[in-house]
Design an enzyme around this catalytic site. Structure first.
Site, mmCIF file in Angstrom:
data_model
loop_
_atom_site.group_PDB
_atom_site.id
_atom_site.type_symbol
_atom_site.label_atom_id
_atom_site.label_comp_id
_atom_site.label_asym_id
_atom_site.label_seq_id
_atom_site.Cartn_x
_atom_site.Cartn_y
_atom_site.Cartn_z
ATOM 1 N N ALA A 192 0.854 -1.181 0.000
ATOM 2 C CA ALA A 192 0.000 0.000 0.000
ATOM 3 C C ALA A 192 0.897 1.240 0.000
ATOM 4 C CB ALA A 192 -0.871 -0.004 1.246
ATOM 5 N N GLY A 199 -0.700 -5.088 0.628
ATOM 6 C CA GLY A 199 -1.733 -5.014 -0.404
ATOM 7 C C GLY A 199 -1.321 -5.736 -1.676
ATOM 8 N N GLU A 258 -2.223 -9.247 -1.130
ATOM 9 C CA GLU A 258 -3.694 -9.351 -1.131
ATOM 10 C C GLU A 258 -4.220 -9.323 -2.566
ATOM 11 O OE1 GLU A 258 -4.122 -6.089 1.730
ATOM 12 O OE2 GLU A 258 -5.255 -7.482 2.989
ATOM 13 N N GLU A 275 2.076 -5.861 7.620
ATOM 14 C CA GLU A 275 1.303 -4.758 8.194
ATOM 15 C C GLU A 275 1.537 -4.542 9.686
ATOM 16 O OE1 GLU A 275 0.194 -6.918 6.006
ATOM 17 O OE2 GLU A 275 -1.020 -5.939 4.488
#
Ligand code: NAI
Length: 708
Positions: free
Chosen positions: A63, A107, A110, A130
């Site tokens: 991210a 991310g 993901e 994270e």
């Protein structure tokens, strides 16, 4: 279509390329771009299968942490695009093959897991890091990962945050094939194999989720370990809870649970602090008056003077980084002792699996013990780590100046002495600098780089650059007594002792700060480092003490009794032969006796006062250091405390902590202490000023050049 996401086709295979340099972060626009492209692929009858790949050096590395930081402080909006985009990929009727090189973190992983297949080159890494930012995966990571890798592996990856290699990911089932050679070519070949096959949705896979009975012990053990190893952190526990939801609830409900936990973590003080630390570690490398283009001096070979506690560790750090090192001592016995310690430390690293025997053998070959200065003329860098005494250091530097080649950097590991005065014994003060390693030097990440008034920009830039190669976080500090870290540590430990003199128990003081999150309480830390170190320094500087200012006396008295801490088996605590601490009633009796004689009134002192007294003593001194320009920014002080003094990262460092409490509150409390305890508590002018203006230390950006 956005420039961030491009679509091309190759014989019925769609190729989706993400182009958001440098690391293809999922910034606003990227998820939306992917969504749009998938819509087109689904509609396009000529396309049977698709490959999604990252342009440049990596897949999606994660991210956008800047955006996360904005969101955490309530200033940014969470992009709404991510979750629908992942579902859209999964729902695509054509199989989507994710092609991974570089890193697929956070991310990025993901995104990859929403695809129907994943392939990767051998050097790729995947992970859910994270927790390191105080959050949990927030786009289905905790729901899809256990479906692909199983619950135990998902828990480990989400709780510890460590990346895994492509090979491990293959074994766990996170990826389906390793690609040899060119990634796109391999991914296209794989795509041709799966074209026309049904597109398997990760969210509909249940075969690895296991039963409630199988999973219960995994969750219990993970919570226990997290509470011990990641003491005080909430995100690891939240990650476990989210994975439990993946097992117990249908996918969409599990995602809702994840969202709720993600939001709680993101808006917590812990995540703001950890994001501050993330950027802080990058910020400290920036020095306003030393541009990035400053030429660097080559460091191919080095020499270390003194093979004691610090010199031995420093030699190891240099050798580990591939630099050959001469290690000089005064006599054979000291040299043999130093080398034996190095060998013992390396052997234990091999035993613990940190290094291979082959690596250690290479390192040991690079360290060349010596009793003379013979090889010194070829060294690019010399680090002096002899006893702490000005006369001795000056003598060594005079000799180094004589034997070393022009352009060699002459560094001192001194923890208290003036770099300017040491430099004055040479004819090249611009090449003299402080490199203050922390003990044990081969383990601790912090390196204070001390700038003398004559130190050249090239020398500073070289040392800052070298520190990265050595695996250290370097912070540039000015040349004041104790530099930044130890100068602040003095008042912190002083208050810990005062509290004991006023009636708090030794255990109560240490427990309060351990409870706050410090790796160790201040008194136990003293025992570890050796109480005699400070005692000797205090004796040397006693003539500088201002009359009428209260001084703590317990440690000096303990030292007079030979209680130096762990090394003598007794200090504030008593230690067995494995250095395990135990309370010592003898010390309590001694202290009771001393305080009666000194006529110090005794009272009950709560944990709140203990924390405020010790932590605000740090903050007040930090404010002076900042105002005087010995640290460049408040964040520099934070990074020093996190990496050198066991301050909990989730509190962001002492200055960040003060900002989060509010400087007005901190200043008021310090003023109370000032009234009660006298001049040592005079509030720092900068703290008073910022408190009055309603500002924070983080906003104070005076940007001195950290010289004195
Ligand atoms: P140490 O006492 O363990 O080692 C000093 C070594 O220097 C001894 O082995 C001694 O034989 C050697 N030595 C003395 N004169 C010498 C000479 N003329 N040539 C070659 N070797 C010579 O001391 P330690 O703890 O390693 O400290 C070294 C320096 O590092 C000091 O300036 C100290 O203030 C600083 N320092 C110490 C830290 C610690 O935790 N011990 C932390 C950070 C800095």
């Amino acid at each position: 279509m956005s420039d961030l996401v491009q679509l091309t086709t190759d014989n019925g295979i769609a190729i989706i390329t993400i182009n958001n340099p440098p690391v293809n972060a999922l910034s606003p626009g990227v998820p939306e771009g992917i969504y749009e492209v998938i819509e087109n692929i689904d509609k396009d009858g000529s396309v049977k299968v698709a490959v999604l790949i990252g342009g440049g050096r990596t897949f999606v590395a994660g991210a956008d942490i800047k955006e996360l930081g904005k969101m955490a402080s309530g200033k940014g909006q969470r992009g709404e695009g991510m979750l629908p985009m992942l579902l859209r990929i999964e729902d695509c009727r054509k199989p989507i093959v994710m092609a991974i090189h570089g890193t697929a973190f956070g991310g990025g992983l993901e995104l990859a897991m929403a695809g129907h297949y994943r392939v990767a080159v051998a050097g790729a890494q995947v992970g859910q890091p994270e927790v390191k930012l105080g959050i949990i995966p927030g786009a289905g990571g905790t729901q899809r990962l256990p479906r692909l890798a199983g619950v135990a592996a998902a828990v480990e990856m989400c709780v510890e945050g460590k990346p895994i290699s492509a090979d491990q990911a293959l074994k766990l089932g996170i990826i389906d094939r390793l690609i040899e050679g060119d990634l796109l070519t391999g991914a296209l070949a794989f795509a041709r194999e799966v074209a026309g096959k049904p597109a398997l949705k990760t969210r509909e896979r249940h075969e690895k989720l296991g039963t409630a009975e199988q999973n219960a012990p995994i969750f219990v053990a993970a919570c226990d370990t997290a509470r011990k190893k990641q003491r005080g952190l909430t995100a690891p526990l939240a990650a476990i809870e989210a994975i439990e939801a993946a097992v117990k609830l249908p996918f969409d409900k599990g995602c809702e649970a994840e969202q709720k936990l993600f939001a709680e973590c993101l808006f917590s003080d812990q995540s703001k602090a950890l994001i501050h630390v993330f950027f802080g570690e990058r910020e400290v490398a920036k020095i306003p008056d030393i541009p990035k283009e400053t030429p660097l001096l080559p460091i191919r070979s080095a020499a270390v003077v003194g093979a004691g506690t610090m010199g031995g560790g420093i030699a190891m750090v240099l050798a580990n980084a591939g630099i050959s090192v001469l290690l000089k001592e005064v006599d054979q016995a000291a040299l043999d002792r130093g080398v034996a310690t190095i060998q013992r430390n390396y052997a234990s690293s091999v035993k613990r699996g940190r290094f291979t025997q082959q690596f250690v053998d290479e390192c040991l070959k690079r360290i060349q013990p010596t009793l003379s200065f013979d090889g010194f003329p070829s060294a690019d860098l010399v680090i002096e780590a002899v006893f702490e005494g000005m006369a001795l250091k000056k003598e060594i530097f005079r000799e180094l100046d004589r034997v070393c080649k022009p352009g060699a950097i002459l560094a001192s590991n001194t923890s208290t002495l003036s770099i300017n005065e040491i430099a004055s014994s040479t004819a090249r003060p611009e090449f003299v600098i402080g490199t203050h390693f922390f003990s044990p030097a081969n383990v601790m990440r912090l390196l204070e780089i001390v700038r003398g008034k004559a130190t050249s920009k090239e020398v500073i830039a070289t040392c800052m650059h070298l520190s990265k190669k050595l695996g250290k976080v370097a912070v540039l500090v000015g040349n004041c007594m104790g530099f930044v870290g130890n100068r602040m540590f003095g008042p912190y430990r002083r208050e810990a002792q005062f509290l004991v003199e006023e009636g708090a128990s030794i255990e109560a003081v240490d427990d309060a700060l351990f409870g706050f999150g410090m790796a160790m309480g201040p008194l136990a830390t003293g025992d570890l480092a050796g109480l005699d170190v400070g005692w000797r320094i205090r004796k040397e500087y006693r003539h500088l003490q201002k009359p009428g200012i209260r001084q703590p006396f317990c440690e000096d008295n303990l030292c007079e009794l030979g209680r130096y801490g762990q090394k003598t088996g007794a200090g504030w605590y008593r230690y067995d032969d494995q250095r395990r601490p135990a309370s010592d009633p003898e010390v309590s009796r001694l202290i009771a006796d001393w305080v009666t004689k000194a006529d110090i009134p005794q009272r009950n002192i709560g944990a709140d006062e203990i924390m405020d007294r010790c932590l605000y003593a740090l903050v007040n001194e930090g404010a002076r250091i900042l105002e005087e320009g010995f640290a460049l920014r408040a964040v520099d002080i934070d990074i020093i405390y996190l990496n050198g003094y066991g301050f909990p990262a989730y509190r962001g460092g002492p200055m960040w902590y003060a900002d989060s409490v509010g400087l007005k509150n901190v200043c008021e409390r310090i003023c109370e202490f000032h009234k009660q305890h006298g001049e040592t508590w005079a509030p720092a002018p900068l703290l008073k000023k910022l408190a009055e203006q309603g500002k924070t230390f983080a906003e104070f950006n005076k940007q001195h050049t950290a010289t004195a």
